[in-house]
Design a protein around this motif. Structure first.
Motif, PDB file in Angstrom:
ATOM      1  N   ASP A   3      -8.058 -27.665  25.335  1.00  0.00           N
ATOM      2  CA  ASP A   3      -8.007 -28.824  24.408  1.00  0.00           C
ATOM      3  C   ASP A   3      -8.322 -29.816  25.157  1.00  0.00           C
ATOM      4  O   ASP A   3      -8.856 -30.975  24.670  1.00  0.00           O
ATOM      5  CB  ASP A   3      -7.009 -28.721  23.585  1.00  0.00           C
ATOM      6  CG  ASP A   3      -7.197 -27.809  22.141  1.00  0.00           C
ATOM      7  OD1 ASP A   3      -8.179 -27.558  21.976  1.00  0.00           O
ATOM      8  OD2 ASP A   3      -6.209 -28.318  21.163  1.00  0.00           O
ATOM      9  N   LEU A   4      -7.572 -30.250  26.319  1.00  0.00           N
ATOM     10  CA  LEU A   4      -7.362 -31.348  27.020  1.00  0.00           C
ATOM     11  C   LEU A   4      -8.799 -31.683  27.977  1.00  0.00           C
ATOM     12  O   LEU A   4      -9.225 -32.641  27.991  1.00  0.00           O
ATOM     13  CB  LEU A   4      -6.201 -31.147  28.212  1.00  0.00           C
ATOM     14  CG  LEU A   4      -4.838 -31.136  27.642  1.00  0.00           C
ATOM     15  CD1 LEU A   4      -3.910 -30.915  28.827  1.00  0.00           C
ATOM     16  CD2 LEU A   4      -4.646 -32.643  27.160  1.00  0.00           C
ATOM     17  N   GLY A  40      -3.822 -31.754  17.041  1.00  0.00           N
ATOM     18  CA  GLY A  40      -3.375 -30.565  16.195  1.00  0.00           C
ATOM     19  C   GLY A  40      -2.465 -29.944  16.773  1.00  0.00           C
ATOM     20  O   GLY A  40      -2.058 -28.898  16.069  1.00  0.00           O
ATOM     21  N   LEU A  41      -2.397 -30.063  18.139  1.00  0.00           N
ATOM     22  CA  LEU A  41      -1.076 -29.238  18.901  1.00  0.00           C
ATOM     23  C   LEU A  41       0.012 -30.079  18.790  1.00  0.00           C
ATOM     24  O   LEU A  41       0.261 -30.857  19.924  1.00  0.00           O
ATOM     25  CB  LEU A  41      -1.635 -28.810  20.341  1.00  0.00           C
ATOM     26  CG  LEU A  41      -2.847 -27.786  20.226  1.00  0.00           C
ATOM     27  CD1 LEU A  41      -2.987 -27.434  21.610  1.00  0.00           C
ATOM     28  CD2 LEU A  41      -2.285 -26.555  19.527  1.00  0.00           C
ATOM     29  N   GLY A  63       4.952 -26.894  18.723  1.00  0.00           N
ATOM     30  CA  GLY A  63       4.909 -26.303  17.385  1.00  0.00           C
ATOM     31  C   GLY A  63       3.765 -25.392  17.050  1.00  0.00           C
ATOM     32  O   GLY A  63       3.026 -26.285  16.101  1.00  0.00           O
ATOM     33  N   LEU A  64       3.438 -24.574  17.589  1.00  0.00           N
ATOM     34  CA  LEU A  64       2.101 -23.874  17.402  1.00  0.00           C
ATOM     35  C   LEU A  64       1.931 -23.352  16.011  1.00  0.00           C
ATOM     36  O   LEU A  64       2.722 -22.531  15.386  1.00  0.00           O
ATOM     37  CB  LEU A  64       2.013 -22.793  18.674  1.00  0.00           C
ATOM     38  CG  LEU A  64       0.400 -22.165  18.509  1.00  0.00           C
ATOM     39  CD1 LEU A  64      -0.424 -23.171  19.095  1.00  0.00           C
ATOM     40  CD2 LEU A  64       0.508 -20.990  19.500  1.00  0.00           C
ATOM     41  N   THR A  65       0.984 -23.952  15.185  1.00  0.00           N
ATOM     42  CA  THR A  65       0.386 -23.390  13.910  1.00  0.00           C
ATOM     43  C   THR A  65      -0.204 -21.867  14.090  1.00  0.00           C
ATOM     44  O   THR A  65      -0.634 -21.606  15.095  1.00  0.00           O
ATOM     45  CB  THR A  65      -0.313 -24.388  13.313  1.00  0.00           C
ATOM     46  OG1 THR A  65      -1.497 -24.550  13.967  1.00  0.00           O
ATOM     47  CG2 THR A  65       0.421 -25.414  13.001  1.00  0.00           C
ATOM     48  N   ILE A 113     -14.618 -30.495  15.510  1.00  0.00           N
ATOM     49  CA  ILE A 113     -15.357 -31.919  16.001  1.00  0.00           C
ATOM     50  C   ILE A 113     -14.174 -33.092  15.355  1.00  0.00           C
ATOM     51  O   ILE A 113     -14.389 -33.804  16.180  1.00  0.00           O
ATOM     52  CB  ILE A 113     -16.791 -32.098  15.143  1.00  0.00           C
ATOM     53  CG1 ILE A 113     -17.686 -30.817  15.449  1.00  0.00           C
ATOM     54  CG2 ILE A 113     -17.228 -33.291  15.246  1.00  0.00           C
ATOM     55  CD1 ILE A 113     -18.907 -30.860  14.556  1.00  0.00           C
ATOM     56  N   LEU A 114     -13.798 -32.779  14.263  1.00  0.00           N
ATOM     57  CA  LEU A 114     -12.831 -34.299  13.759  1.00  0.00           C
ATOM     58  C   LEU A 114     -11.669 -34.116  14.610  1.00  0.00           C
ATOM     59  O   LEU A 114     -11.134 -35.421  14.767  1.00  0.00           O
ATOM     60  CB  LEU A 114     -12.288 -33.886  12.192  1.00  0.00           C
ATOM     61  CG  LEU A 114     -11.524 -34.609  11.682  1.00  0.00           C
ATOM     62  CD1 LEU A 114     -11.956 -36.241  11.748  1.00  0.00           C
ATOM     63  CD2 LEU A 114     -11.390 -34.286  10.259  1.00  0.00           C
ATOM     64  N   ARG A 115     -10.970 -32.973  14.858  1.00  0.00           N
ATOM     65  CA  ARG A 115      -9.731 -32.927  15.645  1.00  0.00           C
ATOM     66  C   ARG A 115      -9.910 -33.606  17.085  1.00  0.00           C
ATOM     67  O   ARG A 115      -9.005 -34.265  17.485  1.00  0.00           O
ATOM     68  CB  ARG A 115      -8.923 -31.735  15.487  1.00  0.00           C
ATOM     69  CG  ARG A 115      -9.515 -30.710  16.214  1.00  0.00           C
ATOM     70  CD  ARG A 115      -8.724 -29.476  16.294  1.00  0.00           C
ATOM     71  NE  ARG A 115      -9.043 -28.257  17.368  1.00  0.00           N
ATOM     72  CZ  ARG A 115      -8.729 -28.495  18.533  1.00  0.00           C
ATOM     73  NH1 ARG A 115      -7.900 -29.519  18.746  1.00  0.00           N
ATOM     74  NH2 ARG A 115      -9.078 -27.606  19.170  1.00  0.00           N
ATOM     75  N   ILE A 116     -11.061 -33.384  17.620  1.00  0.00           N
ATOM     76  CA  ILE A 116     -11.381 -34.163  18.826  1.00  0.00           C
ATOM     77  C   ILE A 116     -11.877 -35.496  18.798  1.00  0.00           C
ATOM     78  O   ILE A 116     -11.457 -36.306  19.666  1.00  0.00           O
ATOM     79  CB  ILE A 116     -12.243 -33.103  19.745  1.00  0.00           C
ATOM     80  CG1 ILE A 116     -11.838 -31.879  20.000  1.00  0.00           C
ATOM     81  CG2 ILE A 116     -12.803 -33.816  21.013  1.00  0.00           C
ATOM     82  CD1 ILE A 116     -10.594 -31.623  20.621  1.00  0.00           C
TER      83      ILE A 116
END
Length: 803
Positions: free
Chosen positions: A185-186, A29-30, A168-170, A473-476
């Motif tokens: 995130d990492l 997502g990033l 491109g940070l949302t 949970i989903l994005r990871i």
């Protein structure tokens, strides 16, 4: 947002390539939009080595040149050198044959084998400016080093290479607006721990300079922390800090300002340093000040305050627009010896409004507008203070002042396992769910067979409900790891209308494209200031976004005008000044307790009709150009009997109102200058605003092609003298009624107003094209038709026919 891979590695152990890291972040997502190579010396000194001058003799054919032989580690090469200070035995910087140099000024160039005044030269002994490390060109660089010949110059000059991610940070990912945020995130993606620098060694040296703080509105400033540092020495930052900032496209200024920028990009916590000696009364007051109070910012511009922005003040007045921009009178200068260092948490709303009002977008306001971590200010303050002591000396001369009357608690959210599996589309083990959430700092605080209860830290401003936790949970876990069903299908049950409005819009888009117009699609969210300052839109009709992420996108648009003007401004600022644009878009209105929306068609014309050429000079677009386009649209849609009325009303200098019976089809006109300037457009703009819902409803469908007549067309001309108040539209309607089916079209080839006719008159020279699709026209029929036209002009519009 730029993120340094080198700095990320200080937070988390990474052995992946920059491309692999970029893919990981994008999938979570990033979105990484690009990867740039940063080198502290451009080109990285590839092909440049340390050498030693073995011999040095005068050039036989040039007084100012020397012939040298230089040991470059892989042999001795001849080099012709023009520097006055070259001599035998020197250690020098040598660009080998094939190396590319990037000088301080001028274009890059490649070193090639050459003959200079008859002597072979296989390299170049370099000056500072030739390799891009300094401005001196007085002579070659002479090094004091024991490094062996052939050592790459990158080792001697300690060239730093870094890969920089452009993310491109949302707007919803305020937590990731820093290196620490990306490292978090990492951590979840790679299941590795992160290392955050300790501030355990922070200590207060004395309390000789305490500057108290008063916060008038804790809603606008939930937390304000600060401390004083005395006896500092302002100077340049060390190379490591300067290279860090340069990699992020920031200019190093001095050690104090550079440290505040370092902390901002490192931790996501903006800081501000005040010259403590310029704080009148020795007290900081966080408050709002009256509207129209003048304030001079760091860019030396005087700004009138709105009264809604938050200010950092002393006893005499403003020092800084809180969270946005510093003041000229209180900033750190070369003479500063003591500073008050601020670290705060401000309300996103108050920062967004202030930044919008003043047109200021800074790295600090970017983060405050989205929401910063209320638990970070004191840690960031201590970290910065320790760095300042290390790089600028000084003493911490006060305890940490921390005004935090209502600490923000962690958010407790209950999540159903059934909803996790339902929304993700597959069943994930409880162990993976728990591990993923804990790696994201979302901690289990309770569990049943069906549900879990988690605690979310305040820096995760976008995680406020069950669905948000499931999204984490989903994005990871990975969107790509959710399989698609083999039975995936779709169905469409609606009845197909006789008139396909989408096809009609598409076909008309093709027509406009054929006329040279480009289609644009703009955001339905817009700035509230447009309605407030335009003079023709009612702010009370704005549909306001309740959970807006930015004041710039705070309301739904009431008109397509301003979103189109923003596109014009964007192109004009890039030297694309001749523009023909159109947009099909929806506008929105709030009327008392009800909401309404309409589909509109907007057309924009500005600049020249065509590019300048030797055939003809450039000519600016004019009102008839826009009018003819609208006429063609009406003709293609089969809409006739349109009434035209001249109006003078915002947003136009002058315009035509198109009406079909009692209903308004739209307006065509020249946009008022001040309206254009609201969107930073400074050249004349022609604008047409058409009611697409009404046009589509009244349309008979796009006209189909018809066979070209086999019979010739006849032209006849008339010159009419009429009153100035008579419009061409009136003449056209009179002609259509009188000419019948034989009259195919009318043209105007001259308009005259001047000394030869009365002041209240004008003369039209008109051409009439007659054609019968079934027979050849005879002179008798042509004369009869023209007589009927003349009589109608004389009787209906009071025309005098010039013979």
């Amino acid at each position: 947002m730029k993120i340094s891979i080198n700095r990320l590695k200080d937070f988390i152990a990474l052995n992946q390539s920059p491309e692999e890291i970029a893919d990981l972040l994008t999938d979570s997502g990033l979105e990484v939009e690009g990867i740039e190579l940063f080198e502290s010396i451009k080109g990285g000194l590839e092909g440049v080595v340390i050498g030693e001058v073995i011999t040095c003799d005068r050039h036989p054919n040039a007084d100012k040149l020397s012939i040298t032989t230089v040991d470059i580690g892989e042999g001795v090469v001849p080099i012709v050198c023009g520097a006055p200070n070259v001599a035998k035995g020197q250690k020098v910087v040598v660009a080998k044959e094939g190396a590319t140099l990037f000088p301080v000024s001028g274009e890059s160039f490649e070193i090639k084998k050459a003959k200079i005044r008859g002597e072979v030269s296989q390299g170049m002994i370099c000056a500072e400016d030739e390799i891009g490390i300094g401005a001196s060109h007085a002579g070659i660089m002479v090094l004091d080093t024991d490094l062996p010949n052939g050592t790459p110059a990158t080792e001697y000059f300690k060239v730093v290479r870094d890969h920089v991610l452009e993310i491109g940070l949302t707007p919803n990912r305020a937590d990731a607006a820093s290196h620490l945020g990306v490292a978090r995130d990492l951590k979840a993606l790679l299941k590795k721990e992160i290392c955050i620098p300790s501030v355990d060694n922070f200590k207060v040296d004395n309390t000789n300079r305490i500057i108290p703080v008063e916060v008038a509105s804790t809603e606008d400033c939930p937390r304000y922390a600060g401390l004083t540092i005395s006896n500092i020495k302002i100077g340049p930052s060390p190379d490591w800090l300067q290279n860090y900032l340069k990699a992020l496209d920031l200019d190093p200024i001095n050690n104090i300002v550079d440290i505040t920028n370092f902390i901002l990009h490192d931790l996501g916590q903006p800081l501000h340093a005040f010259d403590a000696d310029k704080i009148n009364g020795g007290k900081i007051i966080v408050k709002k000040v009256p509207k129209d109070t003048p304030f001079v910012t760091l860019d030396e511009k005087e700004r009138k305050l709105s009264g809604d922005e938050l200010m950092i003040c002393d006893e005499k007045g403003g020092l800084c627009i809180a969270g946005i921009f510093g003041g000229k009178g209180s900033g750190v200068s070369d003479n500063t010896t003591s500073i008050f260092l601020e670290s705060a948490c401000f309300s996103p709303d108050v920062i967004r409004k202030g930044a919008q009002f003043h047109g200021l977008k800074t790295d600090a306001s970017f983060r405050f507008e989205r929401g910063t971590d209320p638990n970070m200010p004191v840690y960031a303050l201590k970290r910065a203070a320790m760095l300042i002591k290390e790089l600028a000396g000084g003493e911490i001369s006060s305890e940490v002042i921390d005004v935090y009357p209502a600490p923000v608690e962690d958010l407790v959210i209950e999540v159903s396992y059934a909803n996790i599996h339902r929304l993700i589309g597959k069943e994930i083990s409880k162990e993976e769910i728990k591990e993923t959430l804990e790696n994201l700092d979302i901690l289990y605080i309770g569990e049943t067979e069906k549900n879990i209860t988690v605690s979310v830290k305040p820096y995760r401003v976008e995680v406020t409900r069950e669905a948000d936790v499931i999204e984490e949970i989903l994005r990871i876990h990975g969107f790509d790891n959710v399989p698609l069903s083999e039975n995936l299908n779709s169905d469409y049950l609606a009845e197909h209308p006789v008139k396909d409005l989408n096809k009609l819009q598409y076909r008309l888009s093709e027509v406009l494209s054929g006329l040279g117009y480009f289609e644009i699609i703009t955001n339905s969210l817009t700035k509230p200031v447009y309605a407030e300052k335009s003079g023709f839109l009612n702010p009370a009709n704005n549909v306001e976004i309740l959970n807006k992420l930015s004041e710039d996108l705070g309301v739904m648009r009431q008109s397509l005008l301003f979103s189109g003007l923003e596109v014009l401004a964007h192109n004009i600022n890039r030297r694309q000044k001749d523009l023909k644009l159109f947009e099909f878009g929806t506008v929105y209105f709030k009327e008392e307790e009800r909401y309404r929306e309409e589909k509109r068609l907007a057309l924009f014309l500005t600049g020249d009709k065509a590019a300048e050429s030797w055939l003809e000079p450039s000519k600016a677009v004019a009102f008839p150009d826009m009018y003819s386009t609208v006429e063609m649209i009406l003709e293609k849609l089969g809409i006739d009997n349109v009434e035209v009325e001249i109006i003078h009303a915002a947003p136009f200098d002058y315009a035509l109102l198109l009406k079909l019976g009692t209903k308004e089809l739209g307006t065509i006109g020249v946009v008022q200058e001040h309206i254009g300037k609201l969107a930073e457009v400074k050249q004349e703009v022609l604008y047409a605003d058409l009611n697409w819902d009404l046009l589509a409803k009244k349309s008979k469908g796009l006209k189909k092609y018809s066979e070209i007549s086999k019979f010739p067309e006849v032209r006849r001309d008339l010159s009419l003298v009429i009153d100035k108040k008579i419009t061409f539209d009136q003449i056209k309607k009179t002609a259509v009624r009188a000419g019948g089916k034989l009259l195919q079209r009318i043209g105007v080839f001259d308009v005259y107003q001047g000394e030869k006719i009365d002041a209240d008159k004008k003369a039209y020279a008109l051409s009439f094209f007659l054609q019968d699709t079934e027979n050849t026209l005879t002179d008798k029929i042509i004369d009869k038709t023209m007589s009927r036209l003349i009589q109608s002009f004389e009787n209906e519009v009071g025309a005098f026919i010039r013979k």
